[in-house]
Design an enzyme around this catalytic site. Structure first.
Site, mmCIF file in Angstrom:
data_model
loop_
_atom_site.group_PDB
_atom_site.id
_atom_site.type_symbol
_atom_site.label_atom_id
_atom_site.label_comp_id
_atom_site.label_asym_id
_atom_site.label_seq_id
_atom_site.Cartn_x
_atom_site.Cartn_y
_atom_site.Cartn_z
ATOM 1 N N ARG A 243 35.351 -16.395 15.788
ATOM 2 C CA ARG A 243 34.482 -15.256 16.071
ATOM 3 C C ARG A 243 33.773 -14.824 14.784
ATOM 4 N NH1 ARG A 243 39.298 -14.403 18.892
ATOM 5 N NH2 ARG A 243 39.037 -14.303 21.161
ATOM 6 N N LYS A 270 41.139 -10.499 17.314
ATOM 7 C CA LYS A 270 40.842 -9.650 18.460
ATOM 8 C C LYS A 270 42.088 -9.371 19.287
ATOM 9 C CE LYS A 270 37.881 -9.424 22.559
ATOM 10 N NZ LYS A 270 36.828 -10.112 23.344
ATOM 11 N N HIS A 332 28.399 -15.922 18.236
ATOM 12 C CA HIS A 332 29.423 -16.158 19.249
ATOM 13 C C HIS A 332 29.100 -17.388 20.102
ATOM 14 C CE1 HIS A 332 32.936 -14.259 21.271
ATOM 15 N NE2 HIS A 332 32.537 -14.996 22.291
ATOM 16 N N ARG A 335 31.041 -20.717 19.965
ATOM 17 C CA ARG A 335 32.310 -20.832 20.671
ATOM 18 C C ARG A 335 32.102 -21.388 22.080
ATOM 19 N NH1 ARG A 335 36.546 -18.108 18.881
ATOM 20 N NH2 ARG A 335 37.189 -17.215 20.884
ATOM 21 N N HIS A 358 41.850 -17.538 22.775
ATOM 22 C CA HIS A 358 41.469 -16.778 23.956
ATOM 23 C C HIS A 358 42.635 -16.061 24.595
ATOM 24 C CE1 HIS A 358 37.407 -18.779 25.190
ATOM 25 N NE2 HIS A 358 37.256 -17.734 24.407
ATOM 26 N N TYR A 368 55.133 -18.166 18.625
ATOM 27 C CA TYR A 368 55.299 -19.599 18.836
ATOM 28 C C TYR A 368 53.950 -20.302 18.989
ATOM 29 C CZ TYR A 368 56.367 -23.926 21.395
ATOM 30 O OH TYR A 368 56.417 -25.221 21.808
#
Length: 404
Positions: A243, A270, A332, A335, A358, A368
């Site tokens: 981002r 984010k 953006h 992406r 995401h 993890y």
């Protein structure tokens, strides 16, 4: 004898204060200083009392008589005017404490800790700019849907459709907080859907190019004649598809050139979970060039004008504009392009989604997942960089193989 403005103006100060009666307890006290104070003398439950009504001429004779009449009506109803005034002040104080602005700031203090500092400040700034001036003083318990609609329609009127939708969402969050804490009985924003009050728009998601236009964009970025650091930022964004905020806020202590990894801490993400970006050989080359330009600055992309600050989001956007991509491409957008191409080429969906950061994860899975599938993700990112290198020539376009 009733007072007149002429009589009041002619009243001169004396050595001691004296009063001029207007009748039925309303008097004007003339002070030795010359100040003239309105007072209402009355009795309640057998006790003599006095209530201040202001200073002449700031409070006129006519307005004082009107207020005096209202106070006498309270007395006729068995209400002590002094006590009534105190109660009204308390109610106003409570209303101010429960005003939308006051509650919204309480909500923001509660809400911001789980967000990045940049995002939290943006939300507060939008409230201060677009919402508080219109409905900030309204009590949350009296706030009605029409006021909310008016607020977001004002934002829409200047063409800021996305900000209008976000404002509605934020208002609803504040009102839910007010209901949960007993400050309001219901959330009127819950009755409003953006599609019911805002004009439809043809825009969808972030502006981005089709795959066929990507080679030309990459070539234009390489030939960009603006600031070298801006060109390198665009090149690194294309290779890593992070981002824009994550890119421009990058710090050198996040970069491990030997391990070929960029570890972005949770507070800058984010979703508030740490993220690892495997670095391709091409990304390493660009990072070394950035290192030369940024010198001993802890930031990869420091601002040219503001010490200690990062490059602005608009730096990336305006560079794309200069190259002819106004309304066609944003930071953006890289992406979306990467996701589409990698999916079409058969790369594992989980690997792509993890690389895009995401998925919203809980604390256990986040610890993890942020390092999950690093090896295949590393191969995918190297393949992606090789693919971008080749398509810039528009010849012998490499076939990305699945990295499942």
């Amino acid at each position: 004898m009733k007072l007149t403005d002429s009589i009041i103006k002619a009243a001169k100060a004396k050595e001691k204060a004296y009063s001029l009666p207007d009748g039925q307890g309303l008097v004007l006290f003339v002070q030795p200083s010359g100040a003239k104070w309105w007072r209402f003398r009355y009795r309640f439950n057998g006790k003599g009392k006095m209530l201040s009504l202001g200073i002449y001429p700031d409070v006129s004779l006519a307005s004082t008589r009107k207020k005096h009449s209202e106070l006498r009506e309270l007395l006729a109803q068995g209400i002590d005017p002094s006590l009534h005034r105190q109660e009204q002040k308390q109610l106003k104080s409570i209303a101010a404490a429960n005003s939308f602005e006051s509650v919204a700031r309480d909500w923001w203090d509660y809400w911001k800790d789980a967000r990045t500092e940049r995002h939290a400040k943006y939300v507060l700034r939008r409230l201060e700019t677009d919402v508080f001036p219109v409905m900030g003083m309204k009590s949350v318990n009296e706030l009605a849907a029409p006021v909310i609609v008016m607020t977001i329609k004002r934002i829409e009127s200047r063409g800021a459709m996305d900000i209008a939708k976000r404002a509605l969402n934020t208002i609803s969050q504040v009102m839910r907080y007010a209901v949960a804490h007993g400050m309001a009985e219901r959330n009127p924003a819950a009755d409003i859907k953006p599609s019911d009050v805002l004009k439809p728009t043809n825009k969808s998601n972030y502006a981005r190019l089709d795959e066929k236009d990507l080679p030309e964009l990459l070539s234009k970025i390489d030939a960009y004649d603006g600031q070298p650091l801006t060109r390198l930022a665009l090149q690194l964004m294309a290779l890593t598809f992070v981002r824009t905020g994550e890119l421009i806020g990058a710090k050198w202590n996040e970069i491990d050139l030997d391990r070929k990894q960029w570890r972005i801490p949770a507070e800058r993400m984010k979703m508030r979970t740490s993220h690892i970006v495997p670095l391709s050989d091409q990304a390493i080359v660009i990072l070394k060039q950035i290192q030369i330009l940024s010198g001993d600055n802890p930031l990869l992309f420091p601002s040219e004008r503001r010490d200690g600050k990062t490059m602005s989001n608009n730096t990336i956007l305006f560079a794309l504009y200069r190259m002819g991509y106004h309304s066609r491409m944003t930071g953006h957008g890289f992406r979306g392009i990467a996701s589409t191409i990698l999916h079409e080429r058969g790369y594992n969906h989980d690997h792509i989604e993890l690389q895009l950061a995401h998925a919203k994860r809980n604390a256990v899975s986040a610890a993890y997942d942020h390092a999950k599938y690093l090896e295949p993700r590393g191969r995918m990112m190297q393949d992606w960089a090789d693919y971008l290198d080749v398509i810039k020539t528009r010849t012998n376009v490499i076939s990305l193989n699945s990295a499942n």
